[in-house]
Each structure stands twice: as C-alpha cells, then as structure tokens.
Design an enzyme around this catalytic site. Structure first.
Site, short mmCIF file in Angstrom:
data_model
loop_
_atom_site.label_atom_id
_atom_site.label_comp_id
_atom_site.label_asym_id
_atom_site.label_seq_id
_atom_site.Cartn_x
_atom_site.Cartn_y
_atom_site.Cartn_z
CD GLU A 141 -2.88 -0.93 2.60
OE1 GLU A 141 -3.32 0.03 2.97
OE2 GLU A 141 -2.63 -1.81 3.60
NE ARG A 194 3.81 -8.53 10.69
CZ ARG A 194 3.17 -7.47 10.65
NH1 ARG A 194 1.71 -7.71 10.67
NH2 ARG A 194 3.61 -6.22 10.08
CE LYS A 221 2.74 2.13 5.80
NZ LYS A 221 2.20 1.01 6.16
#
Length: 839
Positions: A258, A483, A493
């Site tokens: 993204e 992950r 973020k």
C-alpha cells in the site's frame, strides 16, 4: 543378500548389453548389480531392443532407468522406456525425474503432466540462456568467483536443470567474467601473492545475498511444499487451461504494498519471498501498488517503494496498480450484483457492528437491505458511482455466509464512497473498491500462480476464494507465511509519524529507525538484509527477533566484505621525540588481512601521530596493556613500538592533551598490545578530519516499547544519538570513497539500462502522461555505498548530509578534500554488541 550372478551369466549379460549400444565398460558396470542387471535384461527382451538400432545415448539412458527404476512395476517402467525410445527423455536428469514421477503416479499416466514434470520438450536458445543466467545472478553471487558452484547448483534447481549442462556452465562462467572480470589464478603454495597497491572497491552486487544462502529457503520447508503451477483447483477446467496458456507454466508472484508510507524491515521479508521465489523458479514478479485508498496515498511513497525494491537487488517484471483495473473491477461489481451475490447497504458502521453480534458477540442478523432486488441494488450502485451519496451513506456488500464461523465471510464491503481525488484517475471515480474486493481479483487478472502473504490473512483466504468462484474467474492459491517482527523498536506508520512530528527523530530515514530507507541511510548493505532474512527461513510461525541479533547479522556480513582503515575517534596527539621534524615513511598496508582482493593503501608515518584517547591512561595496572607513562605499545603496521616518556596537560582542566613518546628502534621484544593511529602530514592531506561522526544507539529502552505506559514515547532513550566532532581517518579514505561510489554508479547504470529495456519489452513503455515511477540509476546509489571498518572502532558509512566534491570529479582526478567539503559518517554497527550507552 541377493544371489551373485555367476561368471558365465555375467559374460552373457555384458554381451547382451553391448548389443544395444553400451560400451564394454558401461555394459560391465550395468552387469555388476543383480537387481539392475535383471531389470535392464527385462527391458531389452520385453521391448525387442536388440533388433532396434538404438543411439548410444539411448542405451545409456535405459541403463540408468534400469538402476533408478528397478522398483517400478512393469507398466510404469514400460512407459518410461517408450519415453526414452520416442525421444521425450533425453538426459539422465530427465530419467531420474521420470522415475520419481512414476513411483508416485500409477497407470494410467497423464502424459502432459508427466512431460511437464520431466522437462520434456524443454528448449532454450543460447541467447535466452544467457539472459536467464544474468537475471539469476544479478542480486546474488556475493563472493564473486568463489560462489560459482553455488550459482550453478541454484540454477539447476530451476527449470534450467533441463538445459545442456555444459552450455549452462559456460553461460554462468561467461556471466561471472562479465560481472567480476577473469577468474584469478589460485594462490601458489608457499609463495606470496603480490598485492595491489591501489584500493579496489567492492561492487554493490558483491554486497547482495548469495545464491547459496537462499537456495534451501525456496527449495525446502514452507516454500518448497507450495503447489506447482496449475495445481491450484479451479471451478471450471477451462480456467486452469487459460491460466496455463497465459503463464506458459512459469511462476508468477506479486509484491503488493500500500503506497501510504515507507517500507520497514518486515517488508524486506515479503520482498525476499515474492521476488526471490519467482526468481528461483525462473518466473516473474509484479510490483503492484495497492492504490485503492486515495485519502492516504502520496507520490513520495510510490517513488520510495520502487527505489527500495531496486536497492534490495530486485527488478519488477511489471509495475502495475490496482487502479489499472478500476474499470474491470467496476464491471465485476455489477456482475456480482446481477448474480445476486452483492447488494447495496445503507446501514451505519454502528448498525453493521450490532448486526455482527456487537460487544456481546451475540447472534448475527442479516442487514435489512440484504434481500433487496437486483434491480434496486444496480440502480443504487449507479447512484453511488455518480456521486449521489456521501461517504458512509451507501456501500456495496458481498452476500456471503452469515452462518460461517469466519468473520471474513460476514458480508464484507466491496465498494465505498470516497470524496477524494486519486493520484492516477484524478476525479473520475466517486467510489473505490476495498482491499477484500480488489486483491484477489487483481491476482486473478495478473494470473498470479502463488499469492504469498503473511498469516494475519489466513482468515481472508476463504473470502478470497469465495469471490473468485462467485464471479467464475481464475482463482489463485493464497498461501500464508509468518511475518518478521523486530523487538526493541516500533514499525507502526502512525507511531513513526508521531516520532517525526515531535522531533524525537530526524525524519523517516533517521538511522535509529527500522524503515528500510533508514537502514539504507545508516549504511546497512542490502545484501546484509537479504542474508539476514534468508537465514531466518520461511515458515508459518511469526519470527520475533531482537534488534541486537539483526545488528549481529549485519556485523558478520560486513566482516568479510568491507575494507579496513586506520581511524581514531577521539584523537590524542603524540610527538615521537627521537624522530626528526621532517621524518616521513610511507607504509603499505592491506585493506583487509583476509581479503587480498580488496588491495592495499599507503599511509604516511611521521614524527606527529594521533591515537585514540581511550588507548592512554595515567594509571597503569597489570591487566592493562595499552599506553601509559613508561609503558610500551605497538602501532598497527608501523615498523617499531613506542614508549611514553612524558605528557602535557591543559593548565585549566588538567586533561592530557599531548604525549611525548620514543620510538624503540631495533627492539626485538613483541609488544603485548597494538593500537591504531593516524599521522600528521599536510602535503598528502593526512589525516582526513571527520566533521561529524554520528553514533546511534537503540532508540527505545525496552524490548516492547508499545507496552510501556502511558505510551511508547515514555520508553525513548534520550541518549540514543551521540555526535563526535574531529575524528580522524587515514588518507586512503578519499581513494576508497571515490572508487566505491564510481563502481556503484557504473553498476547502477547497467542495471537501469536493462530494466528500462525489459520494461519496454513487456509493454511497460510509458507515455508523457504516465506517472509510473521510472527506474533510474540514482535509485541504487547514495553516499551510503562508501563503507569501511574503522580499525578497532566500528563500521562506518558516509551519510547523505556529507558533501564530497571528489565524487563528482573525473576518473583521473586525484581524490582529496576540496573547499566546501563536509564529511559526515554514520556508525553502521559496533565491532561487538553494545552493552548499553557508551560512557
């Protein structure tokens, strides 16, 4: 034990085997084992091979089949014999693959599946072979010619295993010659190899992960067990056939970030898995920007993502956007409604939450709009498109399964209204598809063979497959791996943005962060990151690694790849009293004691030198071996040790500011310690004075900053940045810097030129209006490519704030400090794990 074949029988067998074209030696070898000899005899008799004029190679292949397929039933073995005789199987590797296939696939045999698994019909031109080899080794071959065998082995694990072995070997050797120059002769035993006097910079390609480190990651474990191309089940056979025709049987993956922020260390695993898996199998990987949320996307993120992917050593096969497919997605949304598998809902977010059970997790209730007519939903969807509704007033939902135990099947949102201009489609759309609607369909459009994602998307797999089947389109197979998380830091973020805004860090690329742009600025080589990720392996388990372990991996990587320069962090002046004022001795020293390929540098030795202030103290002790009054130490690479005879102090502070020492000429006693130094010699520009040396420590005090109360900012280490002024480096730094930078520029231009040609060849040539990020050589090169170990200090790289005029000068110009230069170094990692903040 099986009975041995008697001598008479052996002679008869050898005669029989020679009759089909085997040589005496091969016939004798085939007759040695009773089981395989019996099998070969049965093959010859059953198929009447004596009467057939076989080619010598066919006879060898049949002998190999007798050995490897001795346990096969007669029918399966007969199928393999016919495949040899009709020319489908042409190599021992193919016979081996055929044997394994037939052991697990009884009659009747699917001939197309057999051919694919055994490389039947595989052909490749010398030109295409050269291209494939070059693409494979571009981000690998870390150790140059020393990695030749690993690269050939890695290529043989792809479909190139079916290529002619000699042609493959020659192609790899040619590519290595182009990349690293001619292979150096082996070092003669007992003889000293003459060292180069000029600094040799290591190419960026040599700092990437080696093919051998990642080979088992893609061949074994989670990735090794993935389905083969075309094996993912489809609703209709025609969908599989169309998919295979479109892909040509090649692996197709995608990295779908993204564009709403900068990539972090966790993304490096996704890049490695998606690009690496495709590369390992000779396939293709898309870089697809998931740009379905124009409210959060910015142009700088698109540019940074492509730059980061390329910096890590990968070139996308194609760069695409979810927005490329907005028209097709819209058409499929209409089709979903027409099939009565989608409806327009006007519920508020609170009502939807309550219908899903609310806080009490009670029984689910269908939306009151769920059973509205198809015509009504189509009309409402058209009004959504035309902007008749405000955000939140209408959504398109998928009519899934409210009775499912999977929350991702509870009528997910497919389209919503957003009053935001899109960076590519501008104001064309008032409605935008969601991730849950877009992702699987874009995978389908691009014929993705392996949709690889992290385990938090496991629950999404059911809805992913449901939507593809609901629309009767090709259905990719989603597979989930664990992950990568680093403890002791944050990667959110939102939280990083707060750190930036509140001035806790310099920016998103502050070297104390673990965004990939921050790691790059700090000087971490891309190959060190890929090597680290590869070493962790890929499984379904989440990988939680301490940041100190990551730094240890970087340290190990740098140990054998970067040159070593004399450096003092906090200089202390020494005057050697028994040397004349004009004394000058040029010393040649290796840039790495274990890597002679790095060459050597020349440094002056004079009456005035500098050592690190940590290498001197006034109070001596039995367990202290460095310099003190009356004590003798050695100097690295210098001809003689020195002894401290006296010292001078600052009258105001009492701090020692200069040492008076004596050179111990003719001394045969080996010092107990050696310390680093740099010499004062103005004519040569020695020493190189560093304007700023930035030393970074962990930004947070604990392993889990997010758990600290009242919030993560309370865990910030206020002493995480130390700036040292006036460090000194040997004069060889300038030549190293210029050559490292120039080598990086040359390689980046070659890679970029090829990337642009490949883009044009795959219909990715852009128009003037196209805002697709372009491949540029600048994406691959920054001042951080200037890396070295400060001997006994740490590993360093030039910071982007540094101003170094010599980097832009002609090749033949002697590099040196120019007016206006400002040298800034970042500490990449210490030489050993820090126990905490340095005193």
């Amino acid at each position: 034990m099986p009975a041995e074949v008697d001598t008479t029988d052996t002679v008869d067998l050898i005669t029989l085997f020679k009759s089909i074209g085997l040589t005496q030696s091969k016939a004798a070898e085939a007759a040695k084992s009773p089981r395989s000899a019996k099998a070969l005899k049965e093959i010859i008799v059953t198929h009447g091979l004596v009467e057939k004029e076989l080619e010598d190679k066919q006879a060898v292949l049949l002998a190999s089949l007798a050995v490897q397929g001795a346990k096969l039933d007669e029918g399966e073995r007969g199928y393999a014999v016919k495949a040899v005789l009709d020319g489908r199987l042409r190599s021992t590797d193919q016979v081996s693959a055929a044997t394994k296939y037939l052991e697990s696939h009884p009659l009747p045999i699917d001939s197309s599946d057999f051919d694919r698994e055994c490389g039947v019909g595989f052909t490749i031109t010398p030109e295409h072979l050269a291209v494939r080899v070059t693409e494979y080794i571009s981000p690998s071959a870390a150790s140059g010619w020393a990695n030749l065998g690993a690269v050939i082995s890695g290529l043989k694990s792809t479909d190139l295993r079916w290529a002619n072995a000699l042609e493959l070997k020659n192609a790899v050797e040619h590519a290595f010659t182009e990349k690293f120059g001619p292979k150096a002769a082996s070092k003669p035993k007992g003889k000293e190899v003459k060292k180069e006097t000029a600094t040799k910079a290591i190419k960026p390609s040599e700092l990437s992960a080696s093919a051998s480190t990642s080979k088992t990651v893609f061949a074994e474990g989670f990735l090794g067990r993935l389905h083969k191309v075309g094996e993912n089940p489809q609703l209709h056979p025609r969908l599989r056939e169309q998919h295979l025709a479109a892909t040509g049987g090649l692996v197709h993956t995608r990295f779908p970030p993204e564009p709403n922020g900068y990539l972090h260390i966790g993304h490096s695993k996704a890049i490695f898995v998606n690009f690496g898996y495709a590369q390992y199998h000779g396939g293709r990987c898309y870089l697809r920007f998931d740009d379905t949320n124009p409210e959060a996307e910015e142009g700088r993120y698109f540019e940074s993502i492509l730059e980061t992917v390329r910096w890590l050593g990968y070139e996308p096969w194609k760069i695409t956007y979810s927005s490329d497919y907005f028209d097709r997605l819209y058409e499929l949304a209409i089709e979903l409604i027409k099939r009565d598998k989608g409806y327009i809902c006007h519920c508020t977010a609170e009502e939807i939450y309550a219908n899903r059970g609310g806080d009490e997790r009670g029984p689910r209730k269908a939306c009151v709009h769920r059973n509205r007519s198809i015509e009504d939903s189509l009309a409402a969807f058209q009004k959504m498109k035309e902007g008749a509704y405000k955000p939140g007033q209408a959504i398109l939902r998928m009519k899934q399964d409210l009775e499912s135990g999977n929350t991702m099947m509870w009528d997910l949102v497919a389209y919503r209204v957003l009053n935001a201009s899109h960076h590519r489609t501008h104001d064309k759309w008032k409605i935008y598809p969601t991730y849950d609607f877009t992702h699987c369909l874009c995978d389908s459009f691009e014929n993705i063979t392996h949709s690889l994602c992290t385990t938090e998307f496991i629950a999404s797999r059911e809805s992913y497959e449901w939507l593809c089947d609901a629309l009767e389109v090709y259905k990719p197979r989603q597979s989930e791996y664990g992950r990568l998380n680093l403890t002791g830091t944050i990667m959110s973020k939102r939280k990083i943005l707060r750190l930036v805004k509140e001035k806790h860090v310099l920016d998103w690329d502050d070297p104390r962060l673990y965004t990939l742009i921050a790691l790059r600025r700090r000087g971490v080589p891309p190959g060190a990151i890929l090597s680290f990720v590869s070493s962790l392996g890929v499984s379904t388990a989440t990988t939680n690694i301490q940041a100190v372990r990551f730094e240890h991996s970087i340290r190990q990587y740098l140990e054998g790849t970067v040159p070593r320069l004399l450096m003092v962090l906090r200089p202390l002046k020494i005057t050697i009293e028994n040397l004349p004022e004009d004394y000058l001795l040029w010393l040649e020293k290796p840039l790495h004691p274990k890597v002679p390929e790095l060459g050597t540098s020349k440094v002056p030795f004079t009456r005035t030198i500098y050592i690190d202030e940590d290498d001197f103290r006034l109070q001596d002790s039995k367990d202290y071996f460095r310099l003190a009054p009356g004590k003798t130490v050695g100097l690295f690479q210098a001809p003689n040790p020195i002894t401290c005879t006296s010292y001078k102090t600052d009258s105001a502070t009492g701090q020692v500011v200069e040492l008076i020492c004596r050179m111990e000429e003719g001394s045969t006693k080996k010092p107990k310690a050696f310390i680093q130094w740099v010499a004062e010699h103005a004519p040569s520009g020695s020493p190189v004075r560093v304007d700023e040396t930035r030393i970074f420590y962990q930004l947070f005090k604990s392993d889990n900053p997010s758990a600290v109360e009242p919030d993560f900012t309370a865990d910030i280490n206020t002493d995480s940045l130390e700036v040292v002024k006036g460090a000194m480096v040997e004069v060889g730094f300038w030549l190293l810097a210029k050559r490292a930078y120039n080598e990086a520029i040359k390689e980046s231009e070659v890679r970029t030129e090829k990337a642009l040609k490949d883009a044009a060849a795959t219909a990715q040539a852009t128009t003037e209006d196209d805002d697709t990020p372009k491949a540029t050589s600048e994406q691959l090169v920054g001042k951080e490519c200037i890396r070295f170990q400060g001997l006994r200090v740490a590993y360093f790289a030039a910071d982007k704030d540094a101003r170094l005029a010599c980097l832009g000068e002609d090749e033949g110009t002697e590099p040196a400090r120019r007016e206006g230069d400002y040298l800034v170094l970042n500490r990449i990692v210490s030489l050993k794990e820090d126990s905490g903040k340095a005193a």
